[in-house]
Design an enzyme around this catalytic site. Structure first.
Site, PDB file in Angstrom:
ATOM      1  N   CYS A   1      53.348  43.578  56.824  1.00 41.72           N
ATOM      2  CA  CYS A   1      53.108  44.703  55.900  1.00 41.72           C
ATOM      3  C   CYS A   1      52.915  45.976  56.726  1.00 41.72           C
ATOM      4  O   CYS A   1      53.453  47.042  56.408  1.00 41.72           O
ATOM      5  CB  CYS A   1      51.863  44.461  55.053  1.00 41.72           C
ATOM      6  SG  CYS A   1      51.808  42.877  54.204  1.00 41.72           S
TER       7      CYS A   1
ATOM      8  N   CYS B   1      55.812  48.285  58.052  1.00 38.71           N
ATOM      9  CA  CYS B   1      56.345  49.340  57.171  1.00 38.71           C
ATOM     10  C   CYS B   1      55.268  50.325  56.748  1.00 38.71           C
ATOM     11  O   CYS B   1      55.492  51.535  56.743  1.00 38.71           O
ATOM     12  CB  CYS B   1      56.961  48.735  55.918  1.00 38.71           C
ATOM     13  SG  CYS B   1      58.495  47.828  56.201  1.00 38.71           S
ATOM     14  N   HIS B   2      54.103  49.805  56.380  1.00 41.46           N
ATOM     15  CA  HIS B   2      53.092  50.644  55.723  1.00 41.46           C
ATOM     16  C   HIS B   2      52.070  51.232  56.676  1.00 41.46           C
ATOM     17  O   HIS B   2      51.292  52.108  56.267  1.00 41.46           O
ATOM     18  CB  HIS B   2      52.357  49.823  54.654  1.00 41.46           C
ATOM     19  CG  HIS B   2      53.220  49.394  53.507  1.00 41.46           C
ATOM     20  ND1 HIS B   2      53.703  50.270  52.553  1.00 41.46           N
ATOM     21  CD2 HIS B   2      53.703  48.167  53.168  1.00 41.46           C
ATOM     22  CE1 HIS B   2      54.427  49.597  51.660  1.00 41.46           C
ATOM     23  NE2 HIS B   2      54.455  48.323  52.020  1.00 41.46           N
TER      24      HIS B   2
ATOM     25  N   CYS C   1      57.509  42.937  47.824  1.00 44.59           N
ATOM     26  CA  CYS C   1      57.599  43.276  49.245  1.00 44.59           C
ATOM     27  C   CYS C   1      57.933  42.034  50.056  1.00 44.59           C
ATOM     28  O   CYS C   1      58.742  42.083  50.975  1.00 44.59           O
ATOM     29  CB  CYS C   1      56.290  43.887  49.745  1.00 44.59           C
ATOM     30  SG  CYS C   1      56.259  45.688  49.615  1.00 44.59           S
TER      31      CYS C   1
ATOM     32  N   CYS D   1      40.739  40.486  20.887  1.00 47.41           N
ATOM     33  CA  CYS D   1      39.976  41.036  22.013  1.00 47.41           C
ATOM     34  C   CYS D   1      39.070  42.157  21.510  1.00 47.41           C
ATOM     35  O   CYS D   1      37.907  42.271  21.899  1.00 47.41           O
ATOM     36  CB  CYS D   1      40.910  41.599  23.079  1.00 47.41           C
ATOM     37  SG  CYS D   1      42.248  40.511  23.598  1.00 47.41           S
TER      38      CYS D   1
ATOM     39  N   HIS E   1      35.274  43.273  22.394  1.00 46.74           N
ATOM     40  CA  HIS E   1      35.142  44.253  23.479  1.00 46.74           C
ATOM     41  C   HIS E   1      35.191  45.705  22.999  1.00 46.74           C
ATOM     42  O   HIS E   1      34.781  46.597  23.737  1.00 46.74           O
ATOM     43  CB  HIS E   1      36.192  43.986  24.547  1.00 46.74           C
ATOM     44  CG  HIS E   1      36.032  42.622  25.177  1.00 46.74           C
ATOM     45  ND1 HIS E   1      35.041  42.339  26.071  1.00 46.74           N
ATOM     46  CD2 HIS E   1      36.718  41.459  24.986  1.00 46.74           C
ATOM     47  CE1 HIS E   1      35.134  41.058  26.441  1.00 46.74           C
ATOM     48  NE2 HIS E   1      36.129  40.508  25.784  1.00 46.74           N
TER      49      HIS E   1
ATOM     50  N   CYS F   1      39.428  34.155  28.207  1.00 48.04           N
ATOM     51  CA  CYS F   1      39.097  34.619  26.856  1.00 48.04           C
ATOM     52  C   CYS F   1      40.025  33.980  25.825  1.00 48.04           C
ATOM     53  O   CYS F   1      39.588  33.599  24.744  1.00 48.04           O
ATOM     54  CB  CYS F   1      39.182  36.148  26.767  1.00 48.04           C
ATOM     55  SG  CYS F   1      37.606  36.982  27.142  1.00 48.04           S
TER      56      CYS F   1
END
Lengths: 277, 137
Positions: free
Chosen positions: A92, A95-96, A130, A193, A197, A238
């Site tokens: 990684c 490139c980064h 990636c 949900c 919530h 959930c």
């Protein structure tokens, strides 16, 4: 408050929706005073993160990098960031570069739209792109420690930054799908949900305070799991609790819900990798 | 017993229970047992009641506060009214978060292991009605 000429009160409801009320025309002097006090009283952001809902002991555990179990994964992720992988023989970092620079703010923007043919992906999806495209390595298994470790390491680089989902029109449909899923009742318990919530956040479901459901801390080390897990895993919990049929791992429904929830949490501070009960 | 409950499930809903505030007839021939009903209410994996409600069951800690306390339920409602609220509370309030304990229609994406099953059996409903009716204060 919006600009003059279109005076209105705007604030964020706990649901994350932007509320807006045009001001009633009052006498100029009165309006000024009234307006200022009302704005002070009502423009406050009522959203609260899962971190804010936790007791001080758990907050302390999260804040202390030597006590936060997710930091063990971050260490593994840091090593993976620097390790060459795949047929391309690249890491990684090749490139980064320094993740502290290049990855700053990245986790706060996902899900985002990757170049075709991939389309919308979450952070784990982006990491796997990636791997498969640039490193020419096999994708990491969803929910595996290796993938979560990299995700936790990248997420750490955005700690404390505001959640900033991209204004990409390609995400609009996904967010709309997520919102629809969020508000639709399902399962043998026939709950949505939103029932918990949005409408009952802050109440106690048995012993546990229902949080507003803002995904500020993923991946989270959940004490109930004794493991690090993604938002998809949390959503699955959930869904199973509602006695609804969980979607298949990697299903678009999880991504849609994540896209909606991150948009709903826009501007809140990212606190991952977090600890949650 | 079983066929009777099943027939009730099939035939009664929209027609007989539609606009009423109660379900006058028991779902089974066997009267409800309040002690069994208490055990169902207390069991978080069976009745699930204590996730949202509190009840005068002191040995169970961590009771929910999303819904009214069940204490005094028998003073506030008749057994017939309690029966309807358990069977399908949405018939009184379509926005309720109370799950339908004895309804199969109108549910979405029910998990495979729960498909075709009501939350409680007819006899369990009668047991819980008997328990709740006994809660006079």
């Amino acid at each position: 408050m919006s600009s003059a000429g279109d005076a209105a009160l705007e604030w964020r409801a706990p649901s994350g929706r932007l509320r807006r009320i045009p001001l009633v025309r009052l006498g100029f002097a009165l309006a000024g005073v009234f307006c200022a006090s009302l704005a002070l009283a009502q423009s406050g952001d009522l959203r609260r993160s899962g971190y804010q809902e936790m007791g001080p002991a758990l907050q302390k555990m999260q804040d202390d990098d030597t006590a936060n179990p997710a930091m063990l994964f971050v260490q593994v992720g840091a090593a993976a960031w620097a390790a060459k992988a795949g047929a391309a023989g690249k890491s990684c970092a090749d490139c980064h570069g320094d993740a502290a620079v290049s990855m700053k703010g990245v986790a706060a923007r996902y899900p985002a739209v990757a170049p075709a043919p991939a389309g919308p992906v979450d952070l784990e999806g982006r990491i796997n792109l990636c791997r498969t495209v640039h490193q020419q390595a096999p994708a990491l298994v969803a929910e595996s420690d290796d993938l979560l470790a990299l995700s936790a390491f990248v997420t750490l680089q955005s700690r404390g930054l505001p959640i900033a989902p991209p204004d990409d029109p390609a995400l609009a449909a996904l967010r709309a799908q997520g919102r629809d899923l969020y508000e639709r009742r399902q399962g043998q318990l026939n709950l949505s949900c939103a029932n918990c919530h949005d409408d009952n956040a802050g109440h106690r479901l048995a012993g546990a305070v229902i949080p507003q459901g803002h995904p500020t801390g993923y991946p989270i080390y959940r004490l109930e799991w004794q493991a690090l897990g993604s938002i998809a895993r949390r959503l699955r919990n959930c869904v199973v609790g509602m006695r609804a049929e969980p979607w298949q791992p990697g299903a678009t429904e999880y991504l849609a819900l994540e896209a909606y929830l991150m948009d709903r949490a826009r501007g809140m501070a990212l606190d991952g990798p977090g600890v949650r009960p | 017993m079983r066929w009777r409950a099943f027939a009730a499930l099939l035939l009664l809903p929209a027609a007989a229970w539609g606009q009423q505030d109660s379900i006058p007839e028991p779902l089974t021939g066997q009267p409800g047992d309040a002690a069994r009903g208490r055990a169902i209410v207390a069991n978080r994996a069976v009745g699930l009641c204590l996730l949202c409600h509190s009840a005068p069951i002191p040995e169970e800690r961590f009771q929910g506060d999303l819904a009214p306390s069940l204490a005094g339920a028998g003073a506030r409602s008749t057994p017939e009214q309690l029966r309807l609220r358990l069977v399908d509370a949405a018939r009184l309030n379509s926005d309720t978060i109370m799950p339908p304990y004895y309804r199969l229609d109108g549910l979405t994406r029910v998990a495979k292991n729960f498909q075709g099953k009501t939350l409680l059996t007819a006899q369990q409903i009668e047991d819980v009605v008997a328990y709740l009716a006994s809660l006079k204060d």
